[in-house]
Design a protein around this motif. Structure first.
Motif, short mmCIF file in Angstrom:
data_model
loop_
_atom_site.label_atom_id
_atom_site.label_comp_id
_atom_site.label_asym_id
_atom_site.label_seq_id
_atom_site.Cartn_x
_atom_site.Cartn_y
_atom_site.Cartn_z
N ALA A 115 0.93 -1.13 0.00
CA ALA A 115 0.12 -0.09 0.02
C ALA A 115 0.88 1.48 -0.05
CB ALA A 115 -0.83 0.01 1.02
N GLY A 116 2.18 1.14 0.74
CA GLY A 116 2.76 2.41 0.91
C GLY A 116 3.59 2.61 -0.52
N ALA A 117 3.98 1.55 -1.14
CA ALA A 117 4.55 1.63 -2.40
C ALA A 117 3.79 2.15 -3.40
CB ALA A 117 5.06 0.18 -2.89
N ALA A 118 2.09 1.97 -3.17
CA ALA A 118 1.51 2.20 -4.23
C ALA A 118 1.10 3.81 -4.06
CB ALA A 118 0.16 1.39 -4.19
N VAL A 119 1.25 4.30 -2.98
CA VAL A 119 0.94 5.85 -2.55
C VAL A 119 2.18 6.40 -3.20
CG1 VAL A 119 0.79 7.51 -0.94
CG2 VAL A 119 -0.72 5.50 -0.54
N VAL A 120 3.35 6.17 -3.05
CA VAL A 120 4.71 6.58 -3.29
C VAL A 120 4.45 6.71 -4.97
CG1 VAL A 120 7.10 6.55 -3.05
CG2 VAL A 120 5.79 6.19 -1.24
#
Length: 242
Positions: free
Chosen positions: A122-127
């Motif tokens: 999820a964090g990678a998708a946001v970044v």
């Protein structure tokens, strides 16, 4: 007899006049093949806008970058948590083999790994959404956000269009569908340049207007002409066959 002749003449003349309608009666407009409004997918401050109104860009070029220092820090934390959870599972697997711990304890540790991996994804998708790439080659129509402005998810940022292949949009009588087919070559005179350009018909509209008995047609300009821009208008040079 004379009255009957005049009646027939009155009925047939409008059709004949329409068939020989002057070419200048068919108006056309240049439209982009692709156009869209780029919007923010995250809530963040605009760090940089690489292009301004009227400027060109290439496919894949970063058009807008956001300040994502917080999101990147959260991603780093998620990856550290994932690493720790994976190490715990590795240790618990060895302990389970030695029958020092039970299966439930091992399964709980594995669940923590799955949860940490989900947060990492999820964090990678946001970044990944911290930069807005160009979906195609084109130009900026309107800039709707400014540098250092905080935007919300869904807020419009840029109106862009692809002018590498302009379409000629015009309307003709639906009876012309008998002979006006995709691939038909003709010309268009653009008012702004007063020049004539080659056009090839690519498709016809899916619906005939029942009131006006007309149908929309789309053609493409053959070749690259830097002087042409979306929104220009002109006259289609088309003459129905006898």
């Amino acid at each position: 007899m004379l009255r009957r002749f005049l009646l027939v003449l009155a009925v047939t003349l409008p059709g004949a006049a329409w068939a020989q309608a002057p070419q200048g009666d068919i108006r056309a407009q240049l439209t982009p093949r692709d156009y869209t409004t780029l919007a923010a997918e995250i809530g963040a401050k605009v760090e940089k806008i690489a292009v301004r109104e009227g400027e060109r860009f290439t496919k894949g070029q970063t058009l807008i970058a956001f300040d994502c220092s917080v999101q990147r820090a959260q991603l780093t934390e998620a990856r550290a948590t994932l690493s720790a959870a994976e190490k715990t599972v590795a240790v618990n697997k060895r302990l389970l083999e030695l029958q020092t711990i039970g299966k439930l304890e091992y399964d709980l540790a594995q669940a923590e790994v799955d949860k940490a991996r989900a947060k990492d994804s999820a964090g990678a998708a946001v970044v990944a959404k911290c930069q807005v790439p160009a979906p195609f080659d084109g130009r900026v129509v309107e800039q709707k956000a400014r540098s250092q402005q905080f935007v919300q998810p869904g807020q419009a940022l840029l109106d862009i269009l692809d002018d590498t292949e302009l379409e000629v949009d015009f309307v003709v009588p639906s009876k012309w569908l008998i002979w006006l087919k995709p691939g038909y070559a003709f010309q268009v005179v653009i008012d702004e340049t007063t020049r004539t350009y080659p056009v090839k018909l690519v498709r016809a509209g899916a619906r005939i207007d029942p009131v006006s008995q007309t149908v929309r047609m789309m053609g493409t300009i053959g070749g690259r002409f830097p002087e042409l821009s979306a929104g220009m208008s002109g006259k289609v040079l088309l003459t129905p066959p006898p």
